[in-house]
Design a protein around this motif. Structure first.
Motif, PDB file in Angstrom:
ATOM      1  N   GLY A 199      27.741  -8.552  -9.008  1.00 27.81           N
ATOM      2  CA  GLY A 199      27.229  -7.276  -9.507  1.00 27.81           C
ATOM      3  C   GLY A 199      27.656  -6.101  -8.647  1.00 27.81           C
ATOM      4  N   GLU A 216      32.965  -3.556 -14.631  1.00 22.84           N
ATOM      5  CA  GLU A 216      33.677  -3.681 -15.899  1.00 22.84           C
ATOM      6  C   GLU A 216      33.773  -2.344 -16.620  1.00 22.84           C
ATOM      7  OE1 GLU A 216      31.928  -6.961 -18.001  1.00 22.84           O
ATOM      8  OE2 GLU A 216      33.074  -8.363 -16.783  1.00 22.84           O
ATOM      9  N   SER A 217      33.913  -1.293 -15.865  1.00 22.59           N
ATOM     10  CA  SER A 217      34.114   0.024 -16.475  1.00 22.59           C
ATOM     11  C   SER A 217      35.105   0.817 -15.652  1.00 22.59           C
ATOM     12  CB  SER A 217      32.795   0.781 -16.538  1.00 22.59           C
ATOM     13  OG  SER A 217      32.025   0.324 -17.595  1.00 22.59           O
ATOM     14  N   TRP A 218      35.861   1.637 -16.340  1.00 18.65           N
ATOM     15  CA  TRP A 218      36.734   2.547 -15.618  1.00 18.65           C
ATOM     16  C   TRP A 218      35.897   3.694 -15.078  1.00 18.65           C
ATOM     17  CZ3 TRP A 218      39.113   0.661 -20.278  1.00 18.65           C
ATOM     18  CH2 TRP A 218      40.214  -0.163 -20.034  1.00 18.65           C
ATOM     19  N   TYR A 249      43.974  -4.355 -21.795  1.00 19.77           N
ATOM     20  CA  TYR A 249      43.636  -4.484 -20.385  1.00 19.77           C
ATOM     21  C   TYR A 249      42.928  -5.807 -20.096  1.00 19.77           C
ATOM     22  CZ  TYR A 249      42.331  -3.120 -15.721  1.00 19.77           C
ATOM     23  OH  TYR A 249      42.218  -3.079 -14.362  1.00 19.77           O
ATOM     24  N   ILE A 250      43.374  -6.452 -19.053  1.00 19.17           N
ATOM     25  CA  ILE A 250      42.734  -7.717 -18.662  1.00 19.17           C
ATOM     26  C   ILE A 250      41.721  -7.424 -17.556  1.00 19.17           C
ATOM     27  CG2 ILE A 250      43.135  -9.989 -17.646  1.00 19.17           C
ATOM     28  CD1 ILE A 250      44.313  -9.862 -20.373  1.00 19.17           C
ATOM     29  N   TRP A 251      40.463  -7.637 -17.883  1.00 19.55           N
ATOM     30  CA  TRP A 251      39.386  -7.313 -16.940  1.00 19.55           C
ATOM     31  C   TRP A 251      39.079  -8.467 -16.001  1.00 19.55           C
ATOM     32  CZ3 TRP A 251      37.218  -2.567 -16.478  1.00 19.55           C
ATOM     33  CH2 TRP A 251      37.440  -1.665 -17.516  1.00 19.55           C
ATOM     34  N   LYS A 252      39.137  -9.638 -16.549  1.00 19.72           N
ATOM     35  CA  LYS A 252      38.620 -10.772 -15.787  1.00 19.72           C
ATOM     36  C   LYS A 252      39.607 -11.217 -14.719  1.00 19.72           C
ATOM     37  CE  LYS A 252      34.921 -10.893 -18.184  1.00 19.72           C
ATOM     38  NZ  LYS A 252      33.616 -10.586 -17.615  1.00 19.72           N
TER      39      LYS A 252
END
Lengths: 450, 591
Positions: free
Chosen positions: B265, B270-272, B426-429
């Motif tokens: 956390g 997970e945000s720009w 976009y790849i977040w993980k």
């Protein structure tokens, strides 16, 4: 164990809380509302950009699929797969099905895709969670069938059939039945191939016995697979048809009749014209009494008044002794010709011309008028325009003559269609036209005096 | 970690002399402070009966399953420090001077640690009010970027270099005493860092807790201090284009810095970053750090509106001649003054100038002065210009708003489309999955594996042509040159068509003006005004959308800024509180 359950519950809260969640009221759905709400700045926590990425990605995939851009769709799919790792468990759980649907579509059409790719994909997707195993197995089998791989499809279905997880739910049950039924259908296919072989063999041949024994075995397995599904309300045409064919082949007429009657008349089943067609076909083969055939077709007439069997129905009605059947016979003919697809059906016109004359001879003017009243506003333009007269005459002179006769009877000899055909000077049809003129003069329902 | 079981082992470590032992998976003792593994293994003490030992073995087996990864001991603030280091390095490769990292950011960070009582103070937060096992300091303790190293010397010139080496520097580490979180009690709430759990629970008043967005606030503050040629919107765009580590920054942690549980956390976002949000955090952090007045923003600074306006005029392909008008507006409104521009967190706590947004707003005001942007005048002026250009092909062409609109519309639409596509792809993980707890771990790993396999399958279907090579970072998003025939360059076009001579000075032909906002919010909502798109002309909306896309901000945000400039420009109008649309002719002097 209590600790464990706590562990499972607690960590998720951190990520999940604060997600914007829009619950619309009781089953109402406003697609625009969702979009609108997304654009409104809220005081609470914003939706994560991760969620934005996945939802944008989804719409890009859908757009690409719509435009048949399989390449692009595959590209976006690569990114969309992240949703399987979404921290929002709701989205995560709904994802496999979406991925399966989009992915299988892409792999079905993509030029670089192969059977192998599809198989690996299907096997992977089956094992993400347990919710979709059966559905994907079934669709996978259909894909294999489509590619003519009957054995592979069969193996797949057998695997799915034996798969068990958790309690049996009703939705699962239907799926299992479907899977079994498709297996049955495959077995029917081999059975009917064997039947073909058998028909080529001599009865005295020693091979005949083994072959027929073989067939019997098959049919037994098949019927077990098929009969479970067709008990459940639904439209199961191919299954019912093959099942009945097998029953009939082994002389179980009663069984076949029961299945078909149930399929056609059980109120729980959705209205299905084919059910009545199958039943009619069966009864006809059985040489059932005319009365019975009429009653079956009567229902079909209510569902599909333009069906090609209606002319057969008319013949049956005509031959019947009952007066009400005669009246219905007229109705049926008018009914058939109401449909644009039947306007050039020469048999229908021939029947109508003949039957009109017959009815009027039998002095049932009221029946004709009853039918005509509702049609006199639009039939003249629909069937009897000058344009039709010209084109019908050009295409099919016999049809034009039949129609002209009907037009003459219904509209009087002043009608354009009749006049056009009458004026045509044709040597072969001269006699016919003469006869037509005579009939019109005699039977026309329009009083020339008025 | 089997600290409990290792309790009976009391010898000092041969490497660092600490008495803090853990058990490895093989049952050997290792030192929790220097990770030296001994040859001694835990002996089975009670061998009363053979079946009993079996039970014990089973017991151990079960326990091991729950075990979490064990790496180095590290603190959340060290994690952030590592990320700040990466970001500073990235800024340096973008061309920012080395002082930013070694002096400015370093100092800000030290100040932060001190203010938040994590280090450089008498009573660091880690030792207060807790039953703890304080480890003895030892000289050879050398985690890669550990805080002790950094904190060791206040005057230490370099920020990172010191972290890489392991300088024996015992005394400075004292304030940073290590607390052993009683991890065995919190099997479900866990973290890879030592204080991840506490950190996420900490809610002290007056303390600004470090977070990922705040790392960018630190970066921006140091850029501002150095008066570098990077605006906040540039910084955020570089983050989005991945020139500056942010979303995946934690993946660059050394292998041994394990990250899981609550760390997720804290570090995995997970945000720009969002302009408004970071802007707020910049002020918040500056206030918390109690920073003195920043170096003056004078006319020769990049952040001065005159220079920024020039930059944005070039960016959006507007004529250079407009520069005189923007300078005029800057002068009249007084937004070019040093006192106004310079950030002073102590004096005016609530705001600083949004240099980039303000410059763009000035350009919009100038466009309104010249063309009115009422969906009418700009088009008739364009027709005049078009005709003039046709008749006088040899002359310097007049600026044609319609043509400019067509060129820009096409360019921006293409850009936006690409931007949206890139966002959707976009790849977040991260490659290595992050889990919340030990229970979660296998599931998360399996899921990760599944995704990787599926991704492999679909990427095999994608054309093997290499992805468009990454263009080098630039503060310009558009490039307008005379050579390109498709994309007309308007830089050299003249404004003659829209200006007229009056005596010695030039005036705008257009004598009307409409205010973007009639009334300002006076309540506590903190909004300056509201922006309802449909109330405004199409060309105004286009211009607003164009610029807000360039800066990656909300249109309403830019609209507010435009209104604020107008408020300064037409002070009288607002003071008179006349409600009718103002119509005012303005003299524009040239030279």
């Amino acid at each position: 164990m209590s600790d464990f359950s706590e562990e499972l519950v607690r960590p998720t809260t951190e990520d999940e809380q604060g997600e914007t969640c829009v619950l619309s009221g009781t089953g109402m759905c406003f697609p625009w509302l969702q979009k609108h709400i997304e654009t409104v700045a809220t005081g609470g926590k914003r939706e994560k950009d991760f969620a934005q990425t996945t939802s944008a990605c989804l719409s890009f995939i859908q757009e690409a699929l719509l435009k048949h851009q399989w390449q692009q769709a595959a590209e976006y799919m690569h990114s969309y797969l992240q949703i399987l790792e979404d921290s929002d468990s709701n989205k995560r759980q709904g994802a496999p099905e979406i991925i399966w649907r989009l992915g299988s579509e892409i792999l079905y059409y993509h030029p670089k895709s192969s059977l192998e790719t599809f198989n690996t994909f299907a096997d992977r997707m089956k094992n993400i969670g347990v919710m979709n195993y059966l559905k994907i197995s079934l669709q996978h089998a259909l894909y294999l069938l489509h590619h003519g791989l009957l054995e592979d499809a069969n193996r797949n279905l057998s695997q799915a059939e034996t798969w068990r997880y958790g309690e049996k739910s009703s939705s699962k049950e239907v799926l299992i039945n479907l899977i079994q039924a498709y297996k049955g259908l495959l077995q029917y296919y081999t059975w009917s191939k064997k039947k073909m072989e058998l028909s080529q063999l001599d009865e005295d041949d020693y091979a005949y016995n083994t072959a027929s024994q073989n067939m019997l075995n098959h049919s037994w397995k098949t019927s077990i697979n098929l009969c479970a599904l067709i008990q459940i309300p639904g439209v199961w045409d191919p299954f019912v048809k093959s099942y009945v064919e097998m029953l009939e082949f082994y002389g179980d007429q009663d069984g076949a009749r029961e299945v078909l009657t149930n399929y056609a008349y059980d109120e729980k089943f959705p209205s299905n014209p084919n059910a009545h067609i199958y039943l009619y076909g069966f009864l006809k083969r059985e040489r059932a009494p005319r009365e019975k055939l009429i009653s079956v077709l009567k229902i079909l007439y209510q569902i599909v008044p333009s069906h090609k069997l209606m002319l057969e129905f008319h013949r049956l009605l005509r031959k019947s002794e009952k007066e009400e059947h005669h009246k219905l016979g007229l109705e049926v003919l008018f009914g058939v010709l109401d449909f644009a697809g039947c306007t050039k059906n020469i048999t229908a016109w021939k029947y109508l011309a003949k039957y009109l004359r017959q009815t009027l001879m039998g002095s049932h003017l009221a029946w004709v008028q009853e039918e005509w009243n509702s049609r006199k506003n639009w039939w003249p333009r629909f069937h009897f325009s000058y344009f039709w007269a010209k084109s019908d005459w050009k295409d099919d002179k016999t049809l034009a003559c039949e129609k002209a006769l009907v037009a003459g009877i219904l509209l009087g000899k002043g009608c354009r269609y009749f006049r056009y055909v009458k004026k045509q000077d044709h040597q072969v049809l001269q006699k016919k036209i003469k006869q037509m003129k005579k009939s019109v003069k005699k039977y026309s329902i329009v009083n020339p005096g008025l | 970690m089997d600290l409990e079981e290792a309790k009976e082992f009391k010898e000092r470590c041969t490497q660092c002399a600490a008495v803090s032992w853990g058990l490895t998976d093989e049952g050997k003792y290792y030192c929790t402070s220097c990770h030296n593994v001994t040859e001694r293994s835990k002996e089975v003490v009670n061998t009363e009966a053979i079946p009993n030992t079996k039970i014990q073995a089973i017991n151990r087996g079960l326990k091991r399953k729950q075990k979490l990864e064990k790496g180095w001991d590290w603190y959340v603030c060290e994690g952030f420090q590592h990320i700040l280091c990466q970001q500073a390095d990235a800024l340096q490769t973008l061309g920012v001077g080395p002082e930013l990292k070694n002096e400015v950011l370093h100092n800000f960070w030290k100040r932060y640690l001190q203010k938040s009582k994590q280090a450089y103070c008498k009573n660091p937060v880690y030792t207060t009010g807790r039953k703890t096992a304080v480890l003895e300091d030892n000289p050879s303790h050398s985690d890669c970027d550990s805080a002790p190293e950094l904190l060791s010397d206040f005057s230490c010139p370099s920020f990172v270099e010191s972290g890489a080496e392991s300088q024996p520097d015992g005394h400075a580490r004292k304030p940073f005493s290590i607390v052993k979180a009683p991890q065995s009690e919190m099997a479900s709430i866990c973290s890879g860092s030592l204080d991840g759990v506490e950190y996420s629970l900490r809610k002290e008043k007056g303390i600004v807790k470090m977070s990922m967005p705040r790392t960018l606030a630190f970066c921006y503050l140091s850029l501002l201090w150095q008066r570098e040629t990077v605006t906040l919107s540039d910084l955020l765009r570089f983050v989005e284009e991945e020139y500056i580590p942010y979303i995946h920054a934690f993946q660059q942690f050394p292998e041994e810095m394990k990250l899981y549980g609550r760390d997720k956390g804290i570090f995995a976002i997970e945000s720009w970053p969002n302009y408004e949000d970071i802007y707020k955090k910049v002020i918040e952090v500056a206030t918390f750090l109690d920073l003195p007045r920043f170096p003056d923003i004078t006319e020769d600074c990049y952040l001065h509106p005159n220079i920024l306006c020039m930059k944005y005029l070039m960016e959006v392909n507007l004529p250079d001649e407009m520069r005189d008008l923007t300078c005029q507006v800057v002068k009249v409104t007084g937004i070019g003054e040093v006192g106004f521009l310079t950030f002073d967190p102590v004096a005016k706590k609530t705001e600083t100038v949004k240099y980039d947004v303000q410059a763009v707003a000035v350009i919009i005001v100038v466009l309104k002065l010249l063309f009115l942007l009422d969906d009418n005048l700009e088009w008739s002026l364009s027709s005049i210009a078009e005709k003039y250009n046709e008749d006088n092909k040899e002359d310097k062409p007049w600026f044609d708003f319609r043509k400019w609109y067509q060129v820009m519309k096409k360019a921006i639409d293409e850009k936006k489309q690409k931007w949206e596509e890139a966002r959707a792809k976009y790849i977040w993980k991260s490659e290595k999955p992050l889990y919340h707890s030990a229970i979660d771990k296998p599931v998360v790993h399996k899921r990760r594996e599944m995704v990787v396999n599926l991704q492999k399958q679909f990427s095999a279907l994608v054309d093997s042509t290499p992805a468009v090579e990454k263009k080098s970072p630039s503060s310009f998003q558009f490039n307008w040159t005379e050579e390109d025939s498709d994309r007309t360059c308007f830089h050299g076009h003249s404004l003659q068509g829209v200006l007229k001579k009056k005596g010695q000075s030039l005036m705008t032909k257009n004598s009307l003006y409409w205010l973007s906002t009639q009334k300002f919010c006076k309540s506590y909502c903190k909004h300056v005004t509201t922006y309802e798109e449909s109330n405004f002309s199409l060309s105004y909306r286009f211009v607003l959308n164009l610029f807000s896309f360039l800066l990656r901000i909300k249109t309403s945000f830019l609209h507010e800024e435009v209104s604020l400039i107008e408020k300064r420009l037409f002070k009288k109008k607002y003071n008179n509180k006349t409600k009718k649309k103002s119509s005012k002719s303005r003299k524009v002097r040239r030279h």
